[in-house]
Enzyme design. Structure first.
Site, PDB file in Angstrom:
ATOM      1  CG  ASN A 203      64.616  19.955  25.061  1.00 42.95           C
ATOM      2  OD1 ASN A 203      65.011  19.083  24.303  1.00 42.95           O
ATOM      3  ND2 ASN A 203      63.334  20.107  25.353  1.00 42.95           N
ATOM      4  CG  ASP A 272      59.008  20.557  32.179  1.00 46.80           C
ATOM      5  OD1 ASP A 272      58.211  19.683  31.778  1.00 46.80           O
ATOM      6  OD2 ASP A 272      60.116  20.289  32.681  1.00 46.80           O
ATOM      7  CE  LYS A 282      64.163  40.464  15.567  1.00 53.09           C
ATOM      8  NZ  LYS A 282      65.147  41.048  14.678  1.00 53.09           N
ATOM      9  CG  PHE A 316      62.332   8.316  27.865  1.00 53.53           C
ATOM     10  CD1 PHE A 316      61.390   7.477  27.297  1.00 53.53           C
ATOM     11  CD2 PHE A 316      63.673   8.117  27.554  1.00 53.53           C
ATOM     12  CE1 PHE A 316      61.765   6.453  26.437  1.00 53.53           C
ATOM     13  CE2 PHE A 316      64.067   7.104  26.701  1.00 53.53           C
ATOM     14  CZ  PHE A 316      63.114   6.267  26.134  1.00 53.53           C
ATOM     15  CE  LYS A 330      60.944  13.433  36.464  1.00 54.70           C
ATOM     16  NZ  LYS A 330      62.004  13.925  35.621  1.00 54.70           N
ATOM     17  CE  LYS A 334      55.467  13.479  34.736  1.00 52.93           C
ATOM     18  NZ  LYS A 334      55.924  14.264  33.587  1.00 52.93           N
TER      19      LYS A 334
HETATM   20  N1  CTP Z   1      56.436  14.938  29.596  1.00 51.76           N
HETATM   21  C1  CTP Z   1      55.233  15.178  28.980  1.00 51.76           C
HETATM   22  N2  CTP Z   1      54.705  16.435  28.964  1.00 51.76           N
HETATM   23  C2  CTP Z   1      55.337  17.468  29.562  1.00 51.76           C
HETATM   24  C3  CTP Z   1      56.579  17.239  30.192  1.00 51.76           C
HETATM   25  C4  CTP Z   1      57.096  15.970  30.188  1.00 51.76           C
HETATM   26  O1  CTP Z   1      54.642  14.256  28.452  1.00 51.76           O
HETATM   27  N3  CTP Z   1      54.810  18.660  29.512  1.00 51.76           N
HETATM   28  C5  CTP Z   1      56.972  13.581  29.620  1.00 51.76           C
HETATM   29  C6  CTP Z   1      58.227  13.375  28.830  1.00 51.76           C
HETATM   30  O2  CTP Z   1      57.938  12.971  27.499  1.00 51.76           O
HETATM   31  C7  CTP Z   1      58.925  12.271  29.598  1.00 51.76           C
HETATM   32  C8  CTP Z   1      58.496  12.540  31.031  1.00 51.76           C
HETATM   33  O3  CTP Z   1      57.305  13.281  30.953  1.00 51.76           O
HETATM   34  O4  CTP Z   1      58.443  10.988  29.234  1.00 51.76           O
HETATM   35  C9  CTP Z   1      59.500  13.340  31.781  1.00 51.76           C
HETATM   36  O5  CTP Z   1      58.946  13.679  32.985  1.00 51.76           O
HETATM   37  P1  CTP Z   1      59.058  15.147  33.599  1.00 51.76           P
HETATM   38  O6  CTP Z   1      58.531  15.094  34.988  1.00 51.76           O
HETATM   39  O7  CTP Z   1      58.454  16.187  32.769  1.00 51.76           O
HETATM   40  O8  CTP Z   1      60.537  15.336  33.527  1.00 51.76           O
HETATM   41  P2  CTP Z   1      61.194  16.656  33.715  1.00 51.76           P
HETATM   42  O9  CTP Z   1      60.654  17.711  32.818  1.00 51.76           O
HETATM   43  O10 CTP Z   1      62.642  16.377  33.645  1.00 51.76           O
HETATM   44  O11 CTP Z   1      60.658  16.963  35.200  1.00 51.76           O
HETATM   45  P3  CTP Z   1      61.476  17.629  36.323  1.00 51.76           P
HETATM   46  O12 CTP Z   1      61.919  18.888  35.677  1.00 51.76           O
HETATM   47  O13 CTP Z   1      60.488  17.795  37.411  1.00 51.76           O
HETATM   48  O14 CTP Z   1      62.557  16.657  36.641  1.00 51.76           O
END
Ligand code: CTP
Length: 399
Positions: A203, A272, A282, A316, A330, A334
């Site tokens: 990303n 995610d 490959k 975040f 969140k 969390k």
């Molecule tokens: N985070 C994490 N581990 C993951 C995904 C996210 O620790 N596998 C943490 C990130 O570091 C950040 C926070 O979770 O602090 C973001 O929350 P998250 O719900 O994952 O955000 P998004 O991925 O944007 O979720 P959504 O797509 O549902 O909005």
């Protein structure tokens, strides 16, 4: 506190005499250092009388050839007021052609800069770029006020009032030690989830916010462990950096280093989803169309929420809409103490930018917006609020 007061050559130099008087009155020890231009506006005798010390001016008229080094080592904070456009440019570029600018290079403690100049000089792209360089270096700016300037123009450029400069000096001095004895665990950057030996999913995270947080925490006296995804940034001084690539690796290193941490900040943009079985070779372009079947990565923040004990946990939330609602969701799901929400997708804040503008959503129910500023500045404001939050939470728990 032992303070060096650097005085630049501007009309506002007379206000610096008032600043010296106020600092003395607060019980600080003040060593005035004037540039040659400053001496054209105010005589060194004024500062000598107010501070009770000989004023340092000319690099070559002093007793020892290394006096600028010993003065730098003996003092705890350097304040420059007024900081002229010329002084700011010299500081930004590391020029050192007189006592004050040489001292600036030799000084390793906190620096407070109070600029004063004509409005056009202030707005000039060169000055703004130099100010940004100093901000990024962690210098505290006391922004000039707006109003009628000595040049007859109206606008920003007037030296901040001495009371405001004193307040900035004192807050900067307090900050130096307020994370001493603490261990702060921070994650930063993106993760890379391989699709085959040469391709990966990732990303737009640059890691700048997480690195700024690490730098700020270290400057405030913390022991900092920074678990970092792949980024192109120089590790901050005094910070232990643990490089990782995937979400799985990040999870492993975070859990390994959780034990001694008092504050955990998850600034990383963790992917995610990932491919759980990565092909060893490959992938070839044989099919006309392919689809990827992805599995969720471990949610590190959620796991930390379950294991947090009395640690402070900060997450975040990067969102393109419904920022506060999503950040609060969140925070609850969390089990965080604070979620730093930022709107992404806009042009000049967020991901790759050096600037940010965020909203802090706290466990106490409060929502605190932090106005747009450099990521380094935002990092300090976040720690200010983290420490306040800890006090509020322990008061609420009767501890
Ligand atoms: N985070 C994490 N581990 C993951 C995904 C996210 O620790 N596998 C943490 C990130 O570091 C950040 C926070 O979770 O602090 C973001 O929350 P998250 O719900 O994952 O955000 P998004 O991925 O944007 O979720 P959504 O797509 O549902 O909005």
């Amino acid at each position: 506190m032992k303070i060096i007061l650097g005085v630049g050559g501007g009309i506002a130099a007379y206000k610096s005499a008032e600043l010296a008087r106020m600092l003395m009155q607060q019980g600080h020890q003040v060593q005035a250092v004037m540039t040659a231009a400053a001496e054209e506006f105010v005589r060194p005798l004024t500062f000598a009388a107010l501070t009770g010390r000989k004023v340092l001016t000319n690099l070559f008229a002093i007793e020892s050839a290394i006096e600028h080094i010993s003065v730098a080592q003996e003092h705890e904070l350097l304040a420059i007021a007024p900081a002229t456009a010329d002084l700011i440019a010299k500081m930004a570029h590391g020029l050192a052609d007189d006592f004050l600018t040489t001292l600036c290079l030799a000084f390793t403690g906190p620096v407070v800069v109070a600029p004063a100049m004509n409005v056009n000089m202030w707005q000039h792209a060169a000055t703004q770029a130099n100010l940004e360089t100093l901000r990024k270096r962690g210098y505290r700016m006391v922004e000039p006020g707006r109003g009628y300037l000595a040049c007859g123009m109206t606008g920003p450029g007037r030296l901040a009032e001495p009371e405001e400069i004193v307040a900035a000096i004192e807050s900067e001095a307090r900050k130096r030690h307020d994370l001493e004895g603490e261990t702060v665990l921070i994650t930063a950057g993106p993760t890379q989830e391989p699709l085959d030996p040469v391709r990966f999913l990732t990303n737009r995270s640059s890691g700048k916010m997480g690195y700024a947080l690490a730098e700020a925490a270290a400057a405030r006296g913390a022991k900092v462990v920074l678990v970092s995804g792949p980024v192109h940034l120089t590790p901050p001084r005094g910070v232990e950096v643990i490089p990782v690539r995937t979400a799985e690796e990040m999870r492993a290193k975070v859990m390994e280093n959780l034990g001694p941490a008092h504050i955990v900040i998850k600034a990383a943009a963790v992917a995610d989803f990932h491919l759980s079985k990565v092909p060893e070779q490959k992938v070839k372009k044989t099919a006309a169309r392919i689809s990827l079947e992805l599995d969720p990565t471990p949610d590190i923040l959620a796991e930390l929420g379950r294991k947090k004990d009395d640690r402070l946990l900060i997450g975040f939330a990067a969102e393109t809409q419904n920022l506060v609602q999503e950040a609060r969701r969140k925070l609850e799901s969390k089990n965080c103490d604070m979620v730093v929400g930022n709107l992404v997708g806009g042009a000049d804040v967020g991901f790759e930018s050096d600037q940010n503008e965020v909203i802090l959503v706290l466990r106490t129910g409060e929502t605190i917006p932090l106005a747009r500023a450099s990521k380094r500045e935002i990092a300090d404001r976040i720690f200010d609020q983290v420490l306040k939050l800890r006090l509020a939470l322990s008061a609420a728990n009767g501890r």
